[in-house]
Design a protein around this motif. Structure first.
Motif, PDB file in Angstrom:
ATOM      1  N   GLU A 138       0.855  -1.312   0.197  1.00 36.91           N
ATOM      2  CA  GLU A 138      -0.076   0.162  -0.036  1.00 36.91           C
ATOM      3  C   GLU A 138       0.967   1.363   0.184  1.00 36.91           C
ATOM      4  OE1 GLU A 138      -2.641   2.371   3.313  1.00 36.91           O
ATOM      5  OE2 GLU A 138      -3.040  -0.024   3.234  1.00 36.91           O
ATOM      6  N   ASP A 173      -6.575 -10.055  -7.973  1.00 35.39           N
ATOM      7  CA  ASP A 173      -6.472 -10.704  -6.851  1.00 35.39           C
ATOM      8  C   ASP A 173      -7.616 -10.482  -5.970  1.00 35.39           C
ATOM      9  OD1 ASP A 173      -6.541  -8.063  -5.362  1.00 35.39           O
ATOM     10  OD2 ASP A 173      -4.380  -7.776  -5.703  1.00 35.39           O
ATOM     11  N   GLU A 174      -7.603 -11.011  -4.646  1.00 36.87           N
ATOM     12  CA  GLU A 174      -9.292 -10.959  -3.733  1.00 36.87           C
ATOM     13  C   GLU A 174      -9.645  -9.614  -3.357  1.00 36.87           C
ATOM     14  OE1 GLU A 174      -7.383 -12.081   0.627  1.00 36.87           O
ATOM     15  OE2 GLU A 174      -8.666 -13.587  -0.706  1.00 36.87           O
ATOM     16  N   VAL A 175      -8.585  -8.651  -3.310  1.00 41.28           N
ATOM     17  CA  VAL A 175      -8.883  -7.403  -2.879  1.00 41.28           C
ATOM     18  C   VAL A 175      -9.657  -6.652  -3.716  1.00 41.28           C
ATOM     19  CG1 VAL A 175      -8.054  -5.413  -1.754  1.00 41.28           C
ATOM     20  CG2 VAL A 175      -7.515  -7.404  -0.996  1.00 41.28           C
ATOM     21  N   HIS A 178      -8.881  -0.889  -4.596  1.00 38.02           N
ATOM     22  CA  HIS A 178      -9.051  -0.612  -3.229  1.00 38.02           C
ATOM     23  C   HIS A 178      -8.238   0.647  -3.119  1.00 38.02           C
ATOM     24  CE1 HIS A 178      -9.611  -0.806   0.737  1.00 38.02           C
ATOM     25  NE2 HIS A 178      -8.751  -1.663   1.345  1.00 38.02           N
ATOM     26  N   ILE A 201     -13.804  -0.867  -1.980  1.00 43.90           N
ATOM     27  CA  ILE A 201     -12.884  -2.216  -2.118  1.00 43.90           C
ATOM     28  C   ILE A 201     -13.614  -3.055  -3.007  1.00 43.90           C
ATOM     29  CG2 ILE A 201     -13.853  -2.881   0.054  1.00 43.90           C
ATOM     30  CD1 ILE A 201     -11.365  -4.270   0.609  1.00 43.90           C
ATOM     31  N   ASP A 202     -12.989  -4.029  -3.661  1.00 46.86           N
ATOM     32  CA  ASP A 202     -13.844  -4.847  -4.402  1.00 46.86           C
ATOM     33  C   ASP A 202     -14.055  -6.196  -4.035  1.00 46.86           C
ATOM     34  OD1 ASP A 202     -14.214  -3.520  -6.968  1.00 46.86           O
ATOM     35  OD2 ASP A 202     -12.434  -4.244  -7.786  1.00 46.86           O
ATOM     36  N   ARG A 203     -13.437  -6.532  -2.802  1.00 45.99           N
ATOM     37  CA  ARG A 203     -13.610  -7.674  -1.953  1.00 45.99           C
ATOM     38  C   ARG A 203     -14.873  -8.047  -1.864  1.00 45.99           C
ATOM     39  NH1 ARG A 203      -9.817  -7.564   3.113  1.00 45.99           N
ATOM     40  NH2 ARG A 203     -11.587  -6.046   3.696  1.00 45.99           N
ATOM     41  N   ARG A 207     -17.718  -5.583  -0.619  1.00 44.23           N
ATOM     42  CA  ARG A 207     -17.383  -4.675  -1.589  1.00 44.23           C
ATOM     43  C   ARG A 207     -18.337  -3.338  -1.425  1.00 44.23           C
ATOM     44  NH1 ARG A 207     -16.639  -5.953  -7.109  1.00 44.23           N
ATOM     45  NH2 ARG A 207     -17.610  -4.434  -8.622  1.00 44.23           N
ATOM     46  N   TRP A 275      -4.269   0.620  -2.280  1.00 42.40           N
ATOM     47  CA  TRP A 275      -3.759  -0.734  -1.932  1.00 42.40           C
ATOM     48  C   TRP A 275      -2.725  -1.282  -3.146  1.00 42.40           C
ATOM     49  CZ3 TRP A 275      -3.967  -3.165   2.606  1.00 42.40           C
ATOM     50  CH2 TRP A 275      -3.462  -4.471   2.763  1.00 42.40           C
ATOM     51  N   ASN A 278      -2.436  -1.245  -7.321  1.00 42.25           N
ATOM     52  CA  ASN A 278      -3.577  -0.145  -7.689  1.00 42.25           C
ATOM     53  C   ASN A 278      -3.065   0.717  -8.655  1.00 42.25           C
ATOM     54  OD1 ASN A 278      -6.759  -0.722  -6.938  1.00 42.25           O
ATOM     55  ND2 ASN A 278      -5.421  -1.889  -5.673  1.00 42.25           N
TER      56      ASN A 278
END
Length: 294
Positions: A138, A173-175, A178, A201-203, A207, A275, A278
């Motif tokens: 980050e 990735d999972e995040v 962000h 955040i896309d998580r 989300r 994050w 990004n």
């Protein structure tokens, strides 16, 4: 009448308007007035106790959200009218050649400092367009206080922050995407004590936008899901003199009543962050006084 001033009878009328007359007695017996109805302390469990039927509770929550949003939208309109009137009162202008921009600061984004991961890159496209590119960790950019043109004391009290924010890549990735804005006591770490953070955040399990204050014990976000399941481009943050903060994202409006002492800080830190992996673009960042009612 302001819904926060409703008595219990008016709340019961509102229930009837939304097809929830079955629950008159529960609200009357518990003396639910407008202030209680709109309070952030009116919890999910208390609502469930009053309205046990899931279908009706969904209707209730939707109606309550619309009521809260309408109140804030009215407040924003009042702010905009008050702002225009204040400009007209103190500075005669020609509306064709001299638009009412007095007291609006367009923040210079060309001179910032890297915070977080030292490998973070920033690209200045123009004085009002900044891109942040992160790699394995980050990182972000802090804006020098002098460029914000804010008062030295109680700097963020009664101020409106507006900016455009775009994610230029979607990390695999999972995040996912962000990043966002932070402001408060600490420049070098947005998660430190007494910062307010607003981010996307896309998580999958949270989300959306998150609107929270960090403290010494936790950084648990208050998630807010926009009407569209994608990040909006334009965001507005209203910080009032009583500590209340309002986040406006397109048609969504969210309040936070207890954001510590952010509104009391002098010369606070402010920056944008992202994050790992990004690419975030910030543009058209302006600050102007909030002139609505408190």
């Amino acid at each position: 009448m302001d819904p926060s001033n409703w008595d219990t009878d008016r709340v019961v009328d509102w229930l009837n308007e939304n097809g929830l007359s079955l629950y008159f007695d529960q609200f009357e017996n518990n003396k639910i007035d407008g202030a209680t109805l709109l309070s952030e302390d009116f919890t999910e469990s208390e609502q469930k106790e009053l309205i046990p039927c899931i279908r009706d509770r969904v209707i209730f929550k939707k109606a309550l959200r619309e009521l809260r949003n309408s109140m804030v939208q009215n407040e924003i309109k009042l702010y905009e009218c008050s702002y225009f009137e204040s400009v007209m009162r103190f500075k005669p202008i020609n509306l064709l050649s001299d638009p009412p921009t007095t007291y609006v600061t367009k923040v210079d984004l060309s001179n910032v400092s890297i915070v977080g991961d030292s490998f973070t890159e920033y690209r200045v496209r123009s004085n009002d367009v900044l891109e942040i590119i992160t790699h394995n960790s980050e990182g972000g950019c802090a804006i020098p206080f002098e460029q914000l043109k804010l008062p030295v004391n109680r700097s963020l009290s009664n101020q409106v922050l507006e900016f455009d924010m775009e994610f230029l890549t979607v990390p695999n990735d999972e995040v996912g995407r962000h990043g966002g804005i932070y402001y408060g006591d600490h420049e070098f770490d947005r998660s430190m004590n007494n910062n307010v953070v607003i981010d996307w955040i896309d998580r999958y399990f949270d989300r959306g936008y998150r609107f929270y204050q960090t403290d010494a014990h936790s950084t648990i976000p208050h998630s807010v899901v926009p009407y569209k399941n994608e990040p909006a481009r334009h965001l507005k943050i209203i910080i009032k003199a009583n500590g209340e903060q309002i986040l406006v994202i397109e048609d969504g409006v969210w309040r936070r009543l207890n954001c510590g002492r952010i509104h009391l800080l002098g010369k606070p830190c402010l920056g944008f962050w992202a994050w790992a992996n990004n690419h975030l673009r910030i543009s058209n960042f302006t600050i102007r006084p909030y002139i609505g009612t408190n």
